[in-house]
Scaffold this motif. Structure first.
Motif, PDB file in Angstrom:
ATOM      1  N   SER A 365       0.850  -1.193   0.000  1.00  0.00           N
ATOM      2  CA  SER A 365       0.000   0.000   0.000  1.00  0.00           C
ATOM      3  C   SER A 365       0.881   1.236   0.000  1.00  0.00           C
ATOM      4  CB  SER A 365      -0.922   0.018   1.224  1.00  0.00           C
ATOM      5  OG  SER A 365      -0.157   0.021   2.424  1.00  0.00           O
ATOM      6  N   ALA A 366       0.400   2.299  -0.632  1.00  0.00           N
ATOM      7  CA  ALA A 366       1.175   3.538  -0.723  1.00  0.00           C
ATOM      8  C   ALA A 366       1.183   4.277   0.611  1.00  0.00           C
ATOM      9  CB  ALA A 366       0.607   4.432  -1.807  1.00  0.00           C
ATOM     10  N   ILE A 367       2.316   4.827   0.955  1.00  0.00           N
ATOM     11  CA  ILE A 367       2.419   5.680   2.141  1.00  0.00           C
ATOM     12  C   ILE A 367       2.005   7.088   1.738  1.00  0.00           C
ATOM     13  CG2 ILE A 367       4.034   6.683   3.806  1.00  0.00           C
ATOM     14  CD1 ILE A 367       5.621   4.092   3.660  1.00  0.00           C
ATOM     15  N   THR A 368       1.032   7.639   2.432  1.00  0.00           N
ATOM     16  CA  THR A 368       0.452   8.924   2.022  1.00  0.00           C
ATOM     17  C   THR A 368       1.262  10.123   2.495  1.00  0.00           C
ATOM     18  OG1 THR A 368      -0.993   8.902   3.970  1.00  0.00           O
ATOM     19  CG2 THR A 368      -1.870   7.954   1.921  1.00  0.00           C
ATOM     20  N   ASN A 369       2.187   9.918   3.433  1.00  0.00           N
ATOM     21  CA  ASN A 369       3.026  11.029   3.880  1.00  0.00           C
ATOM     22  C   ASN A 369       3.823  11.585   2.712  1.00  0.00           C
ATOM     23  OD1 ASN A 369       2.431   9.080   5.984  1.00  0.00           O
ATOM     24  ND2 ASN A 369       3.636  10.369   7.355  1.00  0.00           N
ATOM     25  N   GLN A 370       3.718  12.879   2.476  1.00  0.00           N
ATOM     26  CA  GLN A 370       4.468  13.495   1.387  1.00  0.00           C
ATOM     27  C   GLN A 370       5.942  13.619   1.757  1.00  0.00           C
ATOM     28  OE1 GLN A 370       3.398  14.374  -1.767  1.00  0.00           O
ATOM     29  NE2 GLN A 370       1.611  13.195  -1.092  1.00  0.00           N
ATOM     30  N   PRO A 371       6.839  13.217   0.858  1.00  0.00           N
ATOM     31  CA  PRO A 371       8.271  13.333   1.170  1.00  0.00           C
ATOM     32  C   PRO A 371       8.707  14.785   1.279  1.00  0.00           C
ATOM     33  CG  PRO A 371       7.940  12.694  -1.122  1.00  0.00           C
ATOM     34  CD  PRO A 371       6.594  12.635  -0.470  1.00  0.00           C
ATOM     35  N   TYR A 372       9.677  15.006   2.133  1.00  0.00           N
ATOM     36  CA  TYR A 372      10.276  16.322   2.332  1.00  0.00           C
ATOM     37  C   TYR A 372      11.617  16.360   1.616  1.00  0.00           C
ATOM     38  CZ  TYR A 372      13.069  19.877   4.724  1.00  0.00           C
ATOM     39  OH  TYR A 372      13.900  20.937   5.015  1.00  0.00           O
ATOM     40  N   LEU A 373      11.842  17.391   0.808  1.00  0.00           N
ATOM     41  CA  LEU A 373      13.101  17.516   0.085  1.00  0.00           C
ATOM     42  C   LEU A 373      14.144  18.171   0.985  1.00  0.00           C
ATOM     43  CD1 LEU A 373      14.867  17.304  -2.414  1.00  0.00           C
ATOM     44  CD2 LEU A 373      13.902  19.461  -3.226  1.00  0.00           C
ATOM     45  N   ASN A 374      15.146  17.412   1.345  1.00  0.00           N
ATOM     46  CA  ASN A 374      16.250  17.912   2.156  1.00  0.00           C
ATOM     47  C   ASN A 374      17.212  18.662   1.239  1.00  0.00           C
ATOM     48  OD1 ASN A 374      18.658  18.220   3.646  1.00  0.00           O
ATOM     49  ND2 ASN A 374      18.185  16.425   4.895  1.00  0.00           N
ATOM     50  N   LEU A 375      17.324  19.959   1.432  1.00  0.00           N
ATOM     51  CA  LEU A 375      18.114  20.792   0.531  1.00  0.00           C
ATOM     52  C   LEU A 375      19.608  20.764   0.837  1.00  0.00           C
ATOM     53  CD1 LEU A 375      15.724  23.858   0.172  1.00  0.00           C
ATOM     54  CD2 LEU A 375      16.191  22.064  -1.507  1.00  0.00           C
ATOM     55  N   THR A 376      20.030  19.949   1.785  1.00  0.00           N
ATOM     56  CA  THR A 376      21.463  19.787   2.022  1.00  0.00           C
ATOM     57  C   THR A 376      22.043  18.592   1.280  1.00  0.00           C
ATOM     58  OG1 THR A 376      21.176  18.425   4.012  1.00  0.00           O
ATOM     59  CG2 THR A 376      21.215  20.837   4.295  1.00  0.00           C
ATOM     60  N   ASN A 377      21.193  17.595   0.975  1.00  0.00           N
ATOM     61  CA  ASN A 377      21.690  16.408   0.272  1.00  0.00           C
ATOM     62  C   ASN A 377      20.834  16.021  -0.924  1.00  0.00           C
ATOM     63  OD1 ASN A 377      19.409  15.300   1.484  1.00  0.00           O
ATOM     64  ND2 ASN A 377      20.577  14.237   3.076  1.00  0.00           N
ATOM     65  N   LEU A 378      19.776  16.794  -1.195  1.00  0.00           N
ATOM     66  CA  LEU A 378      18.847  16.553  -2.300  1.00  0.00           C
ATOM     67  C   LEU A 378      18.199  15.169  -2.205  1.00  0.00           C
ATOM     68  CD1 LEU A 378      20.707  18.236  -5.289  1.00  0.00           C
ATOM     69  CD2 LEU A 378      19.015  19.199  -3.736  1.00  0.00           C
ATOM     70  N   ASN A 379      17.892  14.777  -0.980  1.00  0.00           N
ATOM     71  CA  ASN A 379      17.166  13.543  -0.735  1.00  0.00           C
ATOM     72  C   ASN A 379      15.701  13.842  -0.430  1.00  0.00           C
ATOM     73  OD1 ASN A 379      19.400  11.958  -1.054  1.00  0.00           O
ATOM     74  ND2 ASN A 379      19.563  11.326   1.075  1.00  0.00           N
ATOM     75  N   ASP A 380      14.810  12.984  -0.926  1.00  0.00           N
ATOM     76  CA  ASP A 380      13.435  12.962  -0.451  1.00  0.00           C
ATOM     77  C   ASP A 380      13.417  12.153   0.838  1.00  0.00           C
ATOM     78  OD1 ASP A 380      12.011  14.516  -2.240  1.00  0.00           O
ATOM     79  OD2 ASP A 380      11.652  12.877  -3.641  1.00  0.00           O
ATOM     80  N   GLU A 381      12.734  12.677   1.870  1.00  0.00           N
ATOM     81  CA  GLU A 381      12.732  12.017   3.165  1.00  0.00           C
ATOM     82  C   GLU A 381      11.311  11.879   3.697  1.00  0.00           C
ATOM     83  OE1 GLU A 381      15.277  14.303   5.678  1.00  0.00           O
ATOM     84  OE2 GLU A 381      17.114  13.760   4.613  1.00  0.00           O
ATOM     85  N   VAL A 382      11.037  10.740   4.299  1.00  0.00           N
ATOM     86  CA  VAL A 382       9.758  10.484   4.965  1.00  0.00           C
ATOM     87  C   VAL A 382      10.054   9.923   6.348  1.00  0.00           C
ATOM     88  CG1 VAL A 382       7.669   9.075   4.990  1.00  0.00           C
ATOM     89  CG2 VAL A 382       8.438  10.106   2.850  1.00  0.00           C
ATOM     90  N   THR A 383       9.435  10.483   7.386  1.00  0.00           N
ATOM     91  CA  THR A 383       9.621  10.017   8.757  1.00  0.00           C
ATOM     92  C   THR A 383       8.334   9.353   9.234  1.00  0.00           C
ATOM     93  OG1 THR A 383      11.196  11.793   9.208  1.00  0.00           O
ATOM     94  CG2 THR A 383      10.223  10.685  11.102  1.00  0.00           C
ATOM     95  N   LEU A 384       8.461   8.124   9.753  1.00  0.00           N
ATOM     96  CA  LEU A 384       7.317   7.350  10.227  1.00  0.00           C
ATOM     97  C   LEU A 384       7.584   6.861  11.645  1.00  0.00           C
ATOM     98  CD1 LEU A 384       6.795   5.088   7.072  1.00  0.00           C
ATOM     99  CD2 LEU A 384       5.488   7.132   7.651  1.00  0.00           C
ATOM    100  N   PRO A 385       6.551   6.744  12.461  1.00  0.00           N
ATOM    101  CA  PRO A 385       6.751   6.172  13.801  1.00  0.00           C
ATOM    102  C   PRO A 385       7.055   4.681  13.710  1.00  0.00           C
ATOM    103  CG  PRO A 385       4.422   6.547  13.378  1.00  0.00           C
ATOM    104  CD  PRO A 385       5.164   7.165  12.231  1.00  0.00           C
TER     105      PRO A 385
END
Length: 399
Positions: A365-385
């Motif tokens: 199933s798709a994770i609905t949390n929108q990724p955050y673009l980290n502008l120090t490493n150009l990574n998309d990031e998602v944080t989950l409990p």
């Protein structure tokens, strides 16, 4: 610990499935004209091309269609772009009436252009941080200027007073704008404080092509004389190693965000024409791509290194062409535990991917949390409990 090992193993399987799939270079549907520079956003969807007589052209569809922007018909020198492609900076050179060049900026992907407060000068090169707030501009025979507020105000750096006669020809910036590399006709300089101060590196030769990883840790300087290769630094420019490369007059180079994937192009006037080379191991070895043979003048890469835009050179009358290449990405999914949270990250891809989760490796199933673009490493990031039980994650192409 088992959860962590299984997640990484599954990610590597996905990488192998996509590694062999690629596409060929495609000529953009732009007319042949004298070109000067190219740039693209971190996902490769937004592209900019400067010309010497015909204004600035943009694509917001990964090079599939183009439009001429409202930028004036000036003799444009070079262009630089923020990670999201919203902020674009370009400079022009002296015009036929003897007026010195200016630096322009657009804050809406090229729709409107405004002259910055940078003084009129012999501008020659530009670099910009990922968020578009930190800018550096080099002058032919006049040092380097910097701005920390998106070009609203500018300050002359110590490079201007320490090496006032250097002709700056190229600049490269880390994603956060802290680490900078600049080359002139004879020297390479490093700044680790956003251009406030500069240190002369041991490399003393003519360099046209330089690039930086997003962190600024991996720096590469390509030599424009056949047989001389490249210099690579893996510690922010503190030390350099000479690399043997194919016999090319390197004229342009670009890097992925992690510095692992690079692309380099030559303009060997004695042995015309050249092809574009690609490295997937931090510039250690280079493989020719299936690009057209040409004299190449500029190149830009998406953050994952799989979307490329290259500019060919012909002559000042007929001009050159724009070419693009899209290789199917194979993003690596990284997993980090942060206290009670799980951080999933991947270099922003040049095609769309969806983060999915599963408890049994069968139903996803798709994770609905929108990724955050980290502008120090150009990574998309998602944080989950972190939750009890098994959990697996993958990146999948949308259906």
């Amino acid at each position: 610990m088992n959860f962590f090992r299984i997640t990484l193993f599954f990610t590597l399987i996905l990488m192998e499935q996509y590694s062999a799939r690629s596409q060929q270079w495609v000529q953009a549907n732009l007319p042949q004209m004298p070109l000067s520079s190219v740039a693209c956003s971190s996902d490769g969807s937004i592209m900019a091309v400067t010309t010497t007589f015909s204004g600035i052209y943009m694509s917001t569809k990964s090079g599939n269609s183009w439009f001429q922007t409202s930028a004036p018909i000036n003799p444009w020198i070079t262009v630089a772009m923020s990670a999201d492609g919203v902020r674009i900076m370009a400079c022009d050179e002296n015009d036929e009436n003897g007026n010195l060049g200016l630096i322009y900026i657009s804050t809406n992907s090229g729709s409107v252009w405004n002259i910055t407060s940078a003084p009129s000068n012999h501008w020659s090169c530009l670099a910009v941080s990922a968020d578009g707030t930190k800018l550096v501009a080099g002058v032919s025979g006049g040092g380097v200027y910097r701005s920390t507020n998106s070009g609203f105000s500018w300050l002359m750096t110590s490079a201007s007073s320490n090496w006032p006669d250097d002709d700056w020809v190229s600049l490269a910036s880390s994603a956060d704008g802290t680490t900078l590399m600049g080359s002139s006709w004879g020297n390479v300089y490093i700044s680790t404080n956003s251009g406030v101060s500069w240190v002369q590196s041991p490399i003393q030769t003519v360099l046209l092509a330089i690039c930086s990883s997003a962190s600024g840790q991996f720096l590469t300087a390509a030599l424009p004389t056949s047989g001389e290769g490249m210099f690579v630094s893996t510690n922010f420019g503190a030390n350099w190693t000479s690399i043997i490369t194919p016999d090319q007059d390197w004229n342009a180079i670009a890097s992925s965000a992690d510095g692992k994937r690079m692309v380099a192009a030559g303009a060997n006037w004695d042995n015309y024409p050249d092809v574009i080379y690609i490295s997937t191991n931090w510039a250690q070895t280079w493989i020719p791509s299936d690009s057209p043979t040409n004299m190449w003048g500029a190149i830009s890469s998406s953050a994952d290194g799989n979307k490329l835009i290259a500019m060919s050179e012909n002559d000042s009358v007929q001009g050159g062409w724009i070419w693009t290449l899209q290789t199917v990405p194979s993003p690596r999914l990284n997993v980090n535990i942060l206290a009670t949270n799980l951080e999933l990250s991947w270099i922003i891809p040049s095609t769309n991917f969806v983060l999915q989760q599963s408890a049994d490796l069968r139903n996803w199933s798709a994770i609905t949390n929108q990724p955050y673009l980290n502008l120090t490493n150009l990574n998309d990031e998602v944080t989950l409990p972190i939750s009890n039980g098994d959990g697996f994650f993958r990146l999948a192409t949308p259906k």
